[in-house]
Motif scaffolding. Structure first.
Motif, PDB file in Angstrom:
ATOM      1  N   UNK A   1       0.819  -1.205   0.000  1.00  0.00           N
ATOM      2  CA  UNK A   1       0.000   0.000   0.000  1.00  0.00           C
ATOM      3  C   UNK A   1       0.855   1.258   0.000  1.00  0.00           C
ATOM      4  N   UNK A   2       2.131   1.091   0.380  1.00  0.00           N
ATOM      5  CA  UNK A   2       3.032   2.232   0.422  1.00  0.00           C
ATOM      6  C   UNK A   2       2.861   3.110   1.640  1.00  0.00           C
ATOM      7  N   UNK A   3       2.044   2.692   2.581  1.00  0.00           N
ATOM      8  CA  UNK A   3       1.741   3.526   3.745  1.00  0.00           C
ATOM      9  C   UNK A   3       2.428   3.073   5.023  1.00  0.00           C
ATOM     10  N   UNK A   4       2.696   1.761   5.129  1.00  0.00           N
ATOM     11  CA  UNK A   4       3.316   1.277   6.362  1.00  0.00           C
ATOM     12  C   UNK A   4       4.330   0.159   6.131  1.00  0.00           C
TER      13      UNK A   4
ATOM     14  N   UNK B   1       5.197  -8.566  -1.008  1.00  0.00           N
ATOM     15  CA  UNK B   1       4.158  -7.631  -1.425  1.00  0.00           C
ATOM     16  C   UNK B   1       4.277  -7.300  -2.917  1.00  0.00           C
ATOM     17  N   UNK B   2       3.161  -6.956  -3.516  1.00  0.00           N
ATOM     18  CA  UNK B   2       3.180  -6.454  -4.890  1.00  0.00           C
ATOM     19  C   UNK B   2       3.769  -5.053  -4.892  1.00  0.00           C
ATOM     20  N   UNK B   3       4.214  -4.605  -6.045  1.00  0.00           N
ATOM     21  CA  UNK B   3       4.838  -3.286  -6.135  1.00  0.00           C
ATOM     22  C   UNK B   3       4.205  -2.468  -7.246  1.00  0.00           C
ATOM     23  N   UNK B   4       4.494  -1.179  -7.237  1.00  0.00           N
ATOM     24  CA  UNK B   4       3.996  -0.288  -8.283  1.00  0.00           C
ATOM     25  C   UNK B   4       4.633  -0.651  -9.620  1.00  0.00           C
ATOM     26  N   UNK B   5       4.030  -0.215 -10.697  1.00  0.00           N
ATOM     27  CA  UNK B   5       4.515  -0.568 -12.026  1.00  0.00           C
ATOM     28  C   UNK B   5       5.821   0.139 -12.369  1.00  0.00           C
TER      29      UNK B   5
ATOM     30  N   UNK C   1       7.792   2.255   2.871  1.00  0.00           N
ATOM     31  CA  UNK C   1       7.284   3.380   3.651  1.00  0.00           C
ATOM     32  C   UNK C   1       8.370   4.156   4.376  1.00  0.00           C
ATOM     33  N   UNK C   2       9.630   3.751   4.202  1.00  0.00           N
ATOM     34  CA  UNK C   2      10.750   4.405   4.871  1.00  0.00           C
ATOM     35  C   UNK C   2      11.898   4.722   3.920  1.00  0.00           C
TER      36      UNK C   2
END
Length: 372
Positions: free
Chosen positions: A321-324, A333-337, A347-348
């Motif tokens: 989600x990129x938030x935590x 986890x899946x990642x952005x394209x 997230x850090x």
């Protein structure tokens, strides 16, 4: 000539438990940095030869750890996918990013190696360590307690490994080792974990120090470490400043804030000023070339003006989600394209593109101050 946007140093590890301790934001203006930094690789390599720059020796935390933590009994590791997604061969190495770190790009620009090897990697040959090596350990800090909380390498232990490194180099280089250390550039990059894993989370330090007093304590730790580096043989040092802590997606998420959280940026900025002033004093006392590489204003500029740097997303990481998510919570986890559109990988920690941008600041520091 290579053109790279000049942005400051890396964001660093923090613990999730800090969320319950985060307070409200403060409305203060933040400084900005120069928009573009130009790195002339040809000129750098000429200066490397002229001033006999022998190697790059790296100390610090996750902003500079290429995999030393892989060989420690700690949970603070990044040796699993999706970390390393865009590294050579698409493999995780222990670097907390999708690819290389700033010091990797610096070593390549200096003409040494495409990547800086981890000293604790048992598969690295001694010959491969002669021009570039990292002793850094993710989740470490200037305060020894910070490293002890996560069972990683404090600075004193990183310097102990430096001594082991020198012994290995003596076997390889015979009588030239002392001169090699003297002509090396020492890079030290850390400080964020002291606040975000330690002071704002754990109870001990807040009972002992106010925020300002803790900043002074960290500067005292830095002075101690620099003096030990000098005693071992260091004569050229770059200290990378603490980044704007409140701009990390994890902090923004915990604070439910769409903008950088000033409560956590202010101590970072204050500590940077104290570090810079202390380095100037130390340089005079020790006969040391010691320079400060700014991180604070540059990263804030990238976050506030993303189009200038080709970024689209500044508030979320590319992982999950990129938030935590970071570290273990990023595993699988899946990642952005397109990570190149993101400032942060998790997230850090920044993306490889952001790290390459960061490297320009380090290179220009080496070019204009260390080798001038």
């Amino acid at each position: 000539m290579v053109f790279i946007k000049a942005v400051g140093a890396a964001a660093l590890m923090m613990t999730m438990s800090m969320a319950i301790l985060l307070g409200s934001t403060l409305a203060v203006a933040m400084p900005t940095s120069p928009a573009i930094g130009i790195v002339n690789i040809g000129r750098i390599r000429k200066l490397v030869a002229k001033y006999n720059l022998s190697s790059i020796l790296v100390f610090g935390d996750s902003s500079a750890d290429p995999g030393n933590n892989n060989h420690l009994a700690t949970t603070f590791k990044g040796n699993f996918p999706p970390y390393g997604k865009d590294f050579f061969g698409g493999r995780p190495t222990g670097r907390f990013s999708n690819g290389r770190l700033p010091t990797d790009f610096v070593a390549e620009a200096l003409g040494y190696a495409a990547v800086v090897p981890a000293f604790l990697d048992p598969n690295v040959k001694t010959e491969s360590l002669s021009r570039a090596v990292s002793f850094a350990s993710a989740a470490s800090g200037y305060d020894d307690l910070t490293a002890n909380l996560t069972n990683v390498l404090p600075v004193w232990k990183q310097l102990e490994y430096l001594k082991h490194y020198i012994i290995r180099m003596r076997r390889l280089m015979n009588g030239e080792t002392k001169e090699m250390i003297k002509n090396a550039v020492f890079v030290l990059s850390m400080g964020a974990n002291d606040f975000l894993q330690n002071y704002f989370v754990e109870p001990n330090r807040p009972k002992q120090f106010t925020v300002q007093q803790y900043e002074d304590y960290l500067v005292g730790c830095l002075i101690r470490d620099v003096k030990e580096m000098h005693r071992i043989g260091a004569r050229r040092l770059v200290v990378v400043g603490v980044p704007p802590l409140g701009c990390m997606p994890l902090v923004k998420t915990a604070m439910n804030s769409a903008v950088c959280v000033d409560k956590y940026n202010i101590p970072a900025l204050s500590l940077n000023i104290k570090i810079k002033n202390s380095l100037a004093t130390l340089a005079g006392e020790l006969g040391l070339t010691a320079v400060f590489a700014d991180a604070y204003g540059a990263i804030v500029d990238a976050v506030n003006n993303p189009k200038k740097y080709g970024f689209v997303e500044t508030s979320k990481g590319c992982c999950g989600t990129g938030t935590y998510e970071y570290g273990d919570t990023c595993k699988g986890q899946s990642t952005c394209k397109d990570p190149s559109k993101y400032v942060f990988w998790d997230a850090v920690h920044p993306t490889e593109k952001m790290y390459e941008i960061i490297a320009a600041d380090l290179l220009n520091t080496v070019l204009t101050q260390i080798l001038a």
